[in-house]
Write an enzyme that holds these catalytic residues in place. Structure first.
Site, PDB file in Angstrom:
ATOM      1  N   HIS A 426      14.273  14.311  -1.458  1.00  0.00           N
ATOM      2  CA  HIS A 426      13.996  15.438  -0.550  1.00  0.00           C
ATOM      3  C   HIS A 426      12.784  16.238  -1.048  1.00  0.00           C
ATOM      4  O   HIS A 426      11.829  16.478  -0.285  1.00  0.00           O
ATOM      5  CB  HIS A 426      15.236  16.343  -0.473  1.00  0.00           C
ATOM      6  CG  HIS A 426      15.053  17.539   0.406  1.00  0.00           C
ATOM      7  ND1 HIS A 426      15.538  17.610   1.685  1.00  0.00           N
ATOM      8  CD2 HIS A 426      14.419  18.724   0.203  1.00  0.00           C
ATOM      9  CE1 HIS A 426      15.226  18.776   2.222  1.00  0.00           C
ATOM     10  NE2 HIS A 426      14.549  19.476   1.331  1.00  0.00           N
ATOM     11  N   GLU A 427      12.806  16.659  -2.323  1.00  0.00           N
ATOM     12  CA  GLU A 427      11.690  17.442  -2.859  1.00  0.00           C
ATOM     13  C   GLU A 427      10.430  16.593  -2.971  1.00  0.00           C
ATOM     14  O   GLU A 427       9.312  17.093  -2.771  1.00  0.00           O
ATOM     15  CB  GLU A 427      12.067  18.021  -4.220  1.00  0.00           C
ATOM     16  CG  GLU A 427      13.261  18.976  -4.202  1.00  0.00           C
ATOM     17  CD  GLU A 427      13.054  20.144  -3.255  1.00  0.00           C
ATOM     18  OE1 GLU A 427      11.891  20.538  -3.032  1.00  0.00           O
ATOM     19  OE2 GLU A 427      14.050  20.664  -2.726  1.00  0.00           O
TER      20      GLU A 427
END
Length: 609
Positions: A426-427
């Site tokens: 996600h990051e």
């Protein structure tokens, strides 16, 4: 009532303590044994008695074996006659030391009167404390309407603040320098026929130094500084606030030239007549009195009123008209040069490592207020002390920036390996999309360590301060927001609750593009008008100045912007899926990627730095 109850409790406790001490003092260590006169006579004849003390009819007997006894004789006869009647040998009686005690008149009267007088003494003491408490209550009632302003003595060097203690805000200092000059040299202005503003309103976001600037004006002018909050005027009883306003201005007039500073004036200065409270409302009465007092100043009165607020939009128009707060000074968020100067002030008495560059910290803190920067330096000092270091390094300062923005690290939070992998991708999606867009803010750090409510974070900071944002910048930011969502869907073919905040921010930005900035296909106009209900906290009400058809078009345009941003983010991640995997693997291994490490993985130069 609490003080009265404490006084009564103290009296009772003192009385019991004295009584206990007297009982212990008067009580003998060994209790005497009661004997009859016949037993006493027998002991006298046997030579066992050493001394007899006679106190009226009571006999205290000391035996030769150190025991003590007591007896009662007849009141009509003397001791010798009584003992003779019981057959005591006169020669034996001569060997006994007999002492006669006469009761003093004071003891007699004390024993007779004190039992009757003591209740009256206690009642008298009770009434005295009640009257004293009533007088104290009356004095408090009289001081209830007095001003509670705190005065800073201009001769107190420890509390004195000068313009040199306030970094940045040069334009505000220039505006306020006129106030300083008027307070120091009023004749110069009067000779020119000039009238200095009676009121100065300091505007700005929280933490921008409004209170500090007001104190600096007083320090530069060398005049008394009366400081009070707007909420301190307002009480439950109508008229108290107005009374405190009158007393405050009365004190200021006595100390003139002086400065009266009212912090958070919106607490009493909000719009009147909003339909709640009525004309008898305490807040309105207080505001009316402030208006009257400011109008009541004479032209030669050397008293300046400075007020501060971060909500000028809710102030009553009567406060802002000429003759009252007719000069407004805006305290903006500091730019990069001002942030560097503010940091220099706050690190003045702190041991810094030689490698620390305040310019670098200023570059990484856009949007920080002066209070945020002070908190940053303080958090770094606390962190260095916790690590048993003698100096503050760049590592502590950098970590403090993230702590101020996102909150403290939560390394102890247990995250299973699957969730950790999702957070890493996600990051990584956010960071990779931002790195491949021209107008997006450059990535400074990527972390999968939980901070605050965030499971991980991507820190992207603009190279320089911006006051204007372009349409292309918004489109790139939308795509960056959706990078995490697109990454989860691409890698895991599933969606978690992680991107919820990203979606909320993306939707809000897209709606602002359409309704506020006129950057959509709907044309150069705004839609809707937001109004705040003044007396109901932060409740917002939006006035719809468009039709239902237009509302549908707005929704369609917002959806189009978000969908196109998602497609851009997904396209970048599909083209660079191998790099995305490298970023995620590095995050799973190290948990944190700094700018240099991230750029090395992505294979881009530092063109945005």
């Amino acid at each position: 009532m609490n003080a009265f109850a404490k006084n009564i409790s103290g009296i009772i406790l003192l009385f019991l303590l004295i009584s206990g001490v007297m009982i212990l003092y008067q009580s003998p260590t060994q209790k005497p044994t009661d004997v009859s006169l016949s037993q006493l006579a027998e002991q006298l004849n046997n030579g066992q008695v050493e001394q007899i003390t006679v106190n009226q009819n009571e006999l205290s007997i000391d035996l030769k074996d150190k025991k003590q006894e007591k007896a009662i004789k007849e009141s009509e006869a003397s001791l010798t006659d009584t003992l003779s009647n019981y057959g005591v040998d006169k020669d034996k009686l001569k060997d006994v030391n007999i002492t006669i005690k006469e009761e003093s008149s004071a003891s007699f009267w004390a024993g007779a009167i004190l039992p009757f007088l003591l209740p009256f003494l206690l009642i008298g003491a009770l009434l005295w404390f009640m009257l004293r408490q009533a007088q104290r209550g009356n004095s408090q009632a009289l001081s209830f309407g007095m001003s509670r302003a705190r005065m800073v003595d201009p001769h107190d060097k420890k509390k004195q603040v000068k313009f040199s203690d306030v970094a940045g805000a040069e334009e505000a200092k220039v505006e306020l320098q006129e106030v300083v000059e008027f307070l120091k040299h009023p004749k110069k202005f009067k000779d020119m026929g000039a009238k200095i503003p009676k009121g100065v309103l300091l505007l700005g976001q929280p933490g921008t130094g409004k209170t500090l600037m007001a104190r600096a004006v007083a320090g530069e002018a060398g005049v008394p500084f009366f400081n009070i909050s707007g909420s301190e005027f307002v009480e439950m009883f109508v008229g108290v606030g107005a009374s405190r306003v009158r007393d405050l201005f009365k004190q200021a007039m006595k100390s003139a030239p002086a400065i009266v500073f009212i912090d958070e004036i919106d607490a009493v200065g909000r719009h009147r007549g909003a339909g709640l409270g009525g004309g008898h409302d305490e807040r309105e009465q207080t505001l009316n009195q402030i208006l009257v007092e400011m109008d009541g100043f004479e032209t030669d009165t050397n008293v300046i009123v400075i007020a501060a607020t971060n909500r000028p939009d809710v102030l009553d128009p009567a406060l802002l008209r000429p003759g009252r707060f007719d000069r407004r000074v805006t305290m903006d968020l500091p730019d990069i040069n001002e942030r560097e100067a503010i940091l220099a002030i706050h690190v003045k008495n702190k041991p810094l490592e030689k490698e620390v560059r305040l310019r670098t910290l200023a570059e990484r803190t856009p949007g920080f207020s002066g209070a945020d920067l002070a908190n940053l330096v303080n958090e770094a000092a606390i962190l260095a002390a916790r690590r048993n270091k003698k100096t503050i390094g760049i590592a502590e300062l950098t970590e403090s920036i993230e702590k101020v923005i996102l909150g403290p690290e939560r390394r102890s939070k247990v995250i299973n390996q699957k969730e950790k992998e999702i957070i890493a991708y996600h990051e990584g999606g956010h960071a990779l999309v931002a790195a491949n867009l021209e107008y997006a803010d450059p990535v400074q750090k990527v972390s999968i360590i939980s901070r605050g409510h965030a499971g991980g974070y991507t820190l992207a900071v603009p190279i320089e301060d911006r006051s204007l944002h372009s349409y292309k910048y918004f489109l790139d930011e939308l795509a960056t927001f959706l990078g995490g969502y697109a990454s989860e869907k691409l890698i895991f073919d599933d969606i978690t609750t992680g991107p919820s905040n990203d979606l909320e921010r993306a939707t809000q930005m897209a709606r602002s593009i359409v309704t506020r900035y006129g950057m959509s296909t709907l044309g150069p106009r705004t839609f809707g008008k937001k109004e705040e209900l003044v007396f109901l906290g932060r409740e917002m009400h939006e006035e719809r100045n468009y039709s239902e058809k237009t509302a549908q078009e707005i929704d369609q345009e917002v959806s189009r912007l978000v969908s196109e941003a998602y497609d851009r983010a997904r396209g970048i991640l599909m083209d660079k899926q191998d790099i995305l995997k490298k970023i995620a693997d590095a995050l799973l291994e190290k948990e944190i990627l700094e700018k240099e490490e991230f750029n090395a993985i992505v294979g881009i130069s530092t063109k945005k730095d």
